[in-house]
Enzyme design. Structure first.
Site, short mmCIF file in Angstrom:
data_model
loop_
_atom_site.label_atom_id
_atom_site.label_comp_id
_atom_site.label_asym_id
_atom_site.label_seq_id
_atom_site.Cartn_x
_atom_site.Cartn_y
_atom_site.Cartn_z
N HIS A 17 6.77 -2.20 -19.67
CA HIS A 17 7.48 -3.16 -20.13
C HIS A 17 8.84 -3.35 -18.89
CE1 HIS A 17 6.73 -1.77 -24.47
NE2 HIS A 17 6.18 -2.85 -24.24
N LYS A 41 5.16 -3.46 -38.18
CA LYS A 41 5.23 -1.76 -38.69
C LYS A 41 6.34 -1.28 -38.85
CE LYS A 41 2.44 -2.23 -35.15
NZ LYS A 41 1.76 -2.15 -33.95
N ARG A 90 -2.11 -7.29 -20.39
CA ARG A 90 -2.66 -6.06 -19.88
C ARG A 90 -4.54 -6.45 -19.91
NH1 ARG A 90 0.05 -2.47 -24.32
NH2 ARG A 90 0.28 -4.50 -25.07
N SER A 128 3.28 1.19 -26.02
CA SER A 128 4.14 1.97 -27.03
C SER A 128 3.36 2.78 -27.84
CB SER A 128 5.07 1.00 -27.83
OG SER A 128 6.12 0.40 -26.87
P1 ADP Z 1 4.95 -6.69 -29.62
O1 ADP Z 1 5.16 -5.63 -30.70
O2 ADP Z 1 5.70 -8.10 -29.60
O3 ADP Z 1 3.53 -6.83 -28.89
P2 ADP Z 1 5.55 -4.77 -27.35
O4 ADP Z 1 6.88 -4.18 -27.24
O5 ADP Z 1 4.16 -3.82 -27.87
O6 ADP Z 1 5.67 -6.12 -28.47
O7 ADP Z 1 5.14 -5.64 -26.03
C1 ADP Z 1 6.09 -6.69 -25.49
C2 ADP Z 1 5.27 -7.27 -24.35
O8 ADP Z 1 5.19 -6.56 -23.34
C3 ADP Z 1 4.01 -7.87 -24.89
O9 ADP Z 1 4.04 -9.32 -24.03
C4 ADP Z 1 3.07 -6.99 -24.23
O10 ADP Z 1 1.78 -7.46 -24.05
C5 ADP Z 1 3.73 -6.43 -23.11
N1 ADP Z 1 3.49 -5.37 -22.49
C6 ADP Z 1 3.12 -4.30 -23.21
N2 ADP Z 1 2.77 -3.10 -22.28
C7 ADP Z 1 2.77 -3.68 -21.47
C8 ADP Z 1 2.04 -3.10 -20.21
N3 ADP Z 1 1.81 -1.88 -19.86
N4 ADP Z 1 2.14 -3.78 -18.91
C9 ADP Z 1 2.48 -5.24 -19.08
N5 ADP Z 1 2.84 -5.74 -19.94
C10 ADP Z 1 3.03 -5.08 -21.34
#
Ligand code: ADP
Length: 160
Positions: A17, A41, A90, A128
């Site tokens: 992130h 969730k 990803r 996450s």
């Molecule tokens: P959501 O619950 O909306 O998917 P996340 O917090 O899991 O939110 O992720 C937010 C954004 O960050 C999404 O676009 C996700 O694809 C991106 N993201 C999450 N992990 C990574 C990573 N390791 N590398 C690049 N982008 C990521």
């Protein structure tokens, strides 16, 4: 002034992130990181905790601000005066969902665009969910989350 929005649950913030935040911040005058108040969730970290974890990691970025949001992303964009959303990709598995969301959002707000930033390969396996699984079982997450965030996470979880 161009404002981009990077929305997510950030439960908790990971190095993946932060990489997207740093790169997104270069694309706009201001990057608003929108933290979803009601993630689908039940989150492991409260909104306040997720904001503290993120705040610790972005202190070097002067044009990034953290704003909680609930409801439709397009309404949040309008509130923030933004027409561009940044999301990270990803793997192909992310793409299907992201494509659908981007199209649904543009259906609601045709003036907007979604920009996809491709993950830095060293962070491509980080999510996450992985961090939470490791945390629940007492494993080491120090290589997965920003250093400044780790201290905050440990203070919340008691270093367990
Ligand atoms: P959501 O619950 O909306 O998917 P996340 O917090 O899991 O939110 O992720 C937010 C954004 O960050 C999404 O676009 C996700 O694809 C991106 N993201 C999450 N992990 C990574 C990573 N390791 N590398 C690049 N982008 C990521």
């Amino acid at each position: 002034m161009t404002t981009c929005v990077y929305p997510g649950s950030f439960d908790p913030l990971t190095k993946g992130h932060l990489d997207i935040i740093e790169r997104g911040a270069k694309l706009a005058d201001q990057l608003v990181v929108g933290i979803l108040v009601n993630a689908n969730k039940q989150p492991m970290f409260t909104l306040e905790e997720r904001m503290r974890i993120m705040r610790a990691a972005i202190s070097h970025l002067s044009n990034v601000k953290i704003v909680p949001f609930d409801g439709l992303l397009v309404d949040f964009l309008k509130e923030q005066g933004a027409k561009t959303v940044v999301r990270g990709l990803r793997a192909v598995s992310d793409f299907e969902y992201e494509l659908q969301m981007a199209q649904a959002n543009r259906d609601l707000y045709p003036e907007m665009e979604t920009i996809f930033l491709v993950t830095n390969v060293q962070y491509s396996f980080i999510s996450s969910s992985v961090v939470k699984d490791i945390l629940r079982h007492g494993g080491d997450i120090s290589h997965l989350v920003p250093r400044a965030s780790l201290e905050v996470i440990e203070s919340i979880t008691g270093g367990k």
